[in-house]
Motif scaffolding. Structure first.
Motif, PDB file in Angstrom:
ATOM      1  N   VAL B 438       0.677  -1.037  -0.069  1.00 34.26           N
ATOM      2  CA  VAL B 438       0.296   0.125   0.252  1.00 34.26           C
ATOM      3  C   VAL B 438       0.702   1.360   0.396  1.00 34.26           C
ATOM      4  CG1 VAL B 438      -1.431   0.856   1.224  1.00 34.26           C
ATOM      5  CG2 VAL B 438      -1.461  -1.307   1.082  1.00 34.26           C
ATOM      6  N   ASN B 439       2.151   0.900   0.768  1.00 36.54           N
ATOM      7  CA  ASN B 439       3.199   2.222   0.594  1.00 36.54           C
ATOM      8  C   ASN B 439       3.526   3.273  -0.738  1.00 36.54           C
ATOM      9  OD1 ASN B 439       2.648   2.570   3.405  1.00 36.54           O
ATOM     10  ND2 ASN B 439       3.748   2.113   4.708  1.00 36.54           N
ATOM     11  N   ASP B 440       3.873   1.231  -1.311  1.00 39.97           N
ATOM     12  CA  ASP B 440       4.485   1.714  -2.558  1.00 39.97           C
ATOM     13  C   ASP B 440       4.199   2.225  -3.139  1.00 39.97           C
ATOM     14  OD1 ASP B 440       6.994   0.494  -1.386  1.00 39.97           O
ATOM     15  OD2 ASP B 440       6.271  -1.712  -2.181  1.00 39.97           O
ATOM     16  N   TYR B 441       2.437   1.828  -3.310  1.00 40.35           N
ATOM     17  CA  TYR B 441       1.166   2.060  -4.811  1.00 40.35           C
ATOM     18  C   TYR B 441       1.266   3.823  -4.412  1.00 40.35           C
ATOM     19  CZ  TYR B 441      -3.413   3.247  -6.599  1.00 40.35           C
ATOM     20  OH  TYR B 441      -4.132   3.896  -6.824  1.00 40.35           O
ATOM     21  N   ARG B 442       1.254   4.274  -2.802  1.00 41.16           N
ATOM     22  CA  ARG B 442       1.193   5.661  -2.233  1.00 41.16           C
ATOM     23  C   ARG B 442       2.181   6.546  -2.811  1.00 41.16           C
ATOM     24  NH1 ARG B 442      -2.967   4.459   2.402  1.00 41.16           N
ATOM     25  NH2 ARG B 442      -4.702   4.787   1.360  1.00 41.16           N
ATOM     26  N   ALA B 443       3.733   6.004  -2.769  1.00 41.57           N
ATOM     27  CA  ALA B 443       4.745   6.364  -3.567  1.00 41.57           C
ATOM     28  C   ALA B 443       4.594   6.783  -4.844  1.00 41.57           C
ATOM     29  CB  ALA B 443       5.572   6.052  -2.999  1.00 41.57           C
ATOM     30  N   GLY B 444       3.851   6.461  -5.079  1.00 43.61           N
ATOM     31  CA  GLY B 444       3.763   6.289  -6.630  1.00 43.61           C
ATOM     32  C   GLY B 444       4.041   4.905  -7.745  1.00 43.61           C
ATOM     33  N   LYS B 445       4.095   3.958  -7.674  1.00 44.84           N
ATOM     34  CA  LYS B 445       4.033   2.957  -7.941  1.00 44.84           C
ATOM     35  C   LYS B 445       2.476   2.366  -7.833  1.00 44.84           C
ATOM     36  CE  LYS B 445       7.882  -0.437  -7.153  1.00 44.84           C
ATOM     37  NZ  LYS B 445       8.745  -1.105  -6.123  1.00 44.84           N
ATOM     38  N   THR B 446       2.328   3.234  -9.399  1.00 43.98           N
ATOM     39  CA  THR B 446       0.798   2.279  -9.506  1.00 43.98           C
ATOM     40  C   THR B 446       0.754   1.007  -9.606  1.00 43.98           C
ATOM     41  OG1 THR B 446       0.868   3.130 -11.654  1.00 43.98           O
ATOM     42  CG2 THR B 446       0.278   4.721 -10.032  1.00 43.98           C
ATOM     43  N   GLN B 447       1.599   0.550 -10.527  1.00 40.96           N
ATOM     44  CA  GLN B 447       1.647  -0.956 -10.768  1.00 40.96           C
ATOM     45  C   GLN B 447       1.308  -2.249  -9.145  1.00 40.96           C
ATOM     46  OE1 GLN B 447       0.967  -2.257 -13.955  1.00 40.96           O
ATOM     47  NE2 GLN B 447       1.407  -0.389 -14.027  1.00 40.96           N
ATOM     48  N   ALA B 448       1.972  -1.563  -7.745  1.00 41.01           N
ATOM     49  CA  ALA B 448       1.259  -2.324  -7.195  1.00 41.01           C
ATOM     50  C   ALA B 448      -0.150  -2.924  -7.031  1.00 41.01           C
ATOM     51  CB  ALA B 448       2.148  -1.352  -6.072  1.00 41.01           C
ATOM     52  N   ILE B 449      -0.967  -1.827  -7.618  1.00 39.36           N
ATOM     53  CA  ILE B 449      -2.458  -2.228  -7.629  1.00 39.36           C
ATOM     54  C   ILE B 449      -2.807  -3.743  -7.834  1.00 39.36           C
ATOM     55  CG2 ILE B 449      -3.813  -1.415  -9.636  1.00 39.36           C
ATOM     56  CD1 ILE B 449      -5.856  -0.532  -7.513  1.00 39.36           C
ATOM     57  N   LYS B 450      -1.861  -4.351  -8.780  1.00 42.14           N
ATOM     58  CA  LYS B 450      -2.204  -5.486  -9.440  1.00 42.14           C
ATOM     59  C   LYS B 450      -1.636  -6.855  -8.598  1.00 42.14           C
ATOM     60  CE  LYS B 450      -2.706  -4.102 -13.400  1.00 42.14           C
ATOM     61  NZ  LYS B 450      -3.978  -3.904 -14.344  1.00 42.14           N
ATOM     62  N   PHE B 451      -0.741  -6.357  -6.883  1.00 37.51           N
ATOM     63  CA  PHE B 451      -0.489  -7.698  -6.871  1.00 37.51           C
ATOM     64  C   PHE B 451      -1.714  -7.684  -4.937  1.00 37.51           C
ATOM     65  CE2 PHE B 451       0.664  -8.357  -2.108  1.00 37.51           C
ATOM     66  CZ  PHE B 451       1.288  -9.704  -2.744  1.00 37.51           C
TER      67      PHE B 451
END
Lengths: 95, 479
Positions: B438-451
């Motif tokens: 979730v932190n990764d996602y919020r830091a801008g790694k939008t691809q993390a949502i796929k996980f």
């Protein structure tokens, strides 16, 4: 038309006949004279006669594709000089 | 200097009749105890008389027509004379200068386009008995003796081992397609002889011809030619000459070897078979045979491309066998308006994979996985009842059990969860359980949502609607 000795040997080989020298010579003479005799036919003009392989004029003799009983195995092998496990057995053939 | 190969092929193909060519013995030689399908005719016993099998002649004529040949009005059998223990009468009934069909062609699809290979003739003959070579003798089984056989002789139009392979495969496809041959090469249903020579590229005279006889698989044809073309090219390139000869292919060593010349092997002394009256084939009879032919593979492949807007590759896959083509068209017809392309994808993808695994034919499987099921399955996906991964499970279940997709989805409880509140719950759980992602996602790694979508799918046992899952995650994360 004289056949060469080579011709006679070839014919004997094709017919699987083993002939000794005396027989080969006799056959050369006899076969040559038979061919000479057939030369008579060459004199007939057959230019307008189609080659004839059959003289009955029967054509298209066929049967329906139906399976009928085969021979019992004992009859099949009755005249076989040798057999084994239902097979005819012959001298070894190497390819 | 560059060399090119000149290749001609003779294909011997058994003809799928119930009884033999000239007698009523069963032609099913492969599944019988030795010498149990024999009678005085196929044993060549004195006094026996052969009678032609009408269906065999019809089928051979159909094959000739499928090969674009003309069917000859006057045709008859000849005796081909030679002594060998596989031939009890010491002659093979075959055809010499009046074959039933002549002058046709077969098109093959090569990497550089369509090549038309001329067919010189297709004639009728009978198969021989089978020898087993043993220690102190050879064993002979005449069950195969007299099984109807056709021989197709090509023009020397083939230029590479690849083209030869394609030609053999196309011949097999065509003969199986029209129901004339079983295609079971393992059982000897087709055998091949090749004639091959090489010559400097750009010249037109033929080189010295080498014959390789009795190849029993398409792979052997290809391998023997690769070897032989290279061998001949080396001999010629080194300035030596070749002798016309028959060579044998050694499958294990992967080489051709000179065969001990059967002296005068080619002196067959053909003459018209006096025991079989000739055939006089009428135009009407030929027309009836043509009418019996199904739509042929090339025509059907082209129609599939045109009518269903399929790619050339899909159309070729779907016409590899007639039963596949039939299945595809039945699936389209019963497909509730689902696009043909999607139906084609399920057949060439999942179905081919499952057939490959189970070793079954599509004809057998069609009784379980009915053609109509594919459209039904596509409807379930489209309507949001199941998602793609679940559809694969449903398909496989249908393939195994024969149940229809809807009843499988119901029985297994595999309906996709499209209830937004249920999906949102899974999404909240996924977010709570994976703070780092979730932190990764919020830091801008939008691809993390796929996980996280993957986590939702996992938690819902694959049943969540993936689009809804992603939507719900966005709602939770961006709230």
């Amino acid at each position: 038309m004289a056949l060469t000795m080579e011709d006679v040997r070839k014919v004997a080989l094709l017919a699987r006949l083993r002939l000794d020298d005396e027989e080969l010579q006799r056959m050369q003479q006899q076969l040559s004279s038979i061919l000479d005799y057939m030369q008579v036919l060459q004199e007939v003009d057959v230019a307008d006669v189609p080659p004839t392989a059959q003289v009955t004029d029967v054509v298209n003799v066929m049967r329906p594709d139906e399976v009928r009983p085969s021979l019992p195995l004992e009859d099949v092998l009755a005249n076989a000089p040798a057999h084994e496990g239902g097979y005819f057995k012959v001298k070894p053939v190497f390819e | 200097m560059e060399y090119e190969a000149v290749i001609g092929l003779e294909v011997h193909a058994q003809v799928l009749t119930d009884s033999k060519m000239f007698c009523g013995c069963s032609a099913d030689y492969a599944n019988a105890a030795p010498n149990t399908h024999v009678c005085p005719v196929c044993l060549g016993l004195p006094g026996s008389l052969p009678v032609m099998n009408q269906r065999a002649i019809e089928m051979i004529a159909m094959a000739g027509l499928a090969l674009n040949c003309s069917i000859n009005h006057d045709t008859f059998f000849d005796r081909k004379n030679y002594f060998y223990v596989d031939l009890p009468s010491s002659y093979q009934r075959s055809q010499y200068d009046h074959p039933i069909s002549t002058a046709g062609w077969l098109d093959i699809e090569t990497s550089t386009g369509t090549r038309r290979i001329g067919v010189t003739r297709a004639h009728m003959e009978e198969d021989t008995g089978k020898l087993t070579h043993g220690g102190d003798g050879s064993l002979v089984d005449y069950n195969r003796s007299g099984v109807p056989l056709m021989e197709v002789v090509s023009e020397p139009d083939i230029r590479s081992s690849e083209e030869a392979k394609l030609y053999c495969a196309k011949m097999r496809q065509l003969l199986v397609w029209i129901g004339v041959n079983s295609g079971n090469l393992d059982e000897g249903a087709m055998r091949f002889d090749v004639n091959v020579s090489v010559r400097p590229r750009g010249t037109t005279a033929f080189g010295t011809k080498i014959e390789i006889k009795n190849l029993n698989s398409i792979r052997s044809v290809e391998r023997a030619l690769i070897y032989e073309i290279e061998r001949q090219t080396k001999v010629l390139a080194s300035g030596q000459t070749l002798q016309q000869e028959t060579r044998g292919w050694d499958e294990d060593k992967g080489i051709t070897e000179p065969q001990r010349s059967k002296e005068l092997a080619h002196d067959y002394r053909y003459f018209p078979e006096p025991d079989l009256p000739p055939l006089a084939i009428s135009e009407d009879w030929t027309t009836a045979r043509r009418a019996e032919l199904p739509e042929l593979p090339d025509a059907r492949r082209q129609r599939f491309e045109r009518e269903y807007a399929l790619s050339a590759q899909d159309a070729a896959l779907l016409t590899s066998e007639r039963s596949v083509a039939e299945y595809f068209e039945q699936a389209v017809t019963a497909g509730q308006g689902q696009p043909a392309k999607a139906i084609a994808n399920w057949i060439t993808g999942e179905l081919f994979r499952l057939l490959n695994d189970s070793g079954e034919t599509i004809g057998v499987v069609a009784a379980r996985l009915q053609p109509a099921f594919i459209g039904e399955l596509l409807g379930l996906i489209k309507g949001g009842t199941i998602n793609g991964p679940t559809a694969k499970l449903v398909f496989e279940e249908s393939f195994r059990t024969g149940s229809n997709p809807t009843s499988i989805v119901d029985a297994k409880g595999w309906r996709q969860i499209s209830d937004t509140s249920a999906v949102r719950q899974f999404a909240e759980q996924a977010v709570d359980a994976n703070p780092k992602v979730v932190n990764d996602y919020r830091a801008g790694k939008t691809q993390a949502i796929k996980f996280l979508v993957g986590q939702v799918m996992k938690a819902s046992k694959g049943q969540a609607n993936p689009q809804l899952a992603e939507q719900a995650l966005h709602e939770v994360l961006d709230a």
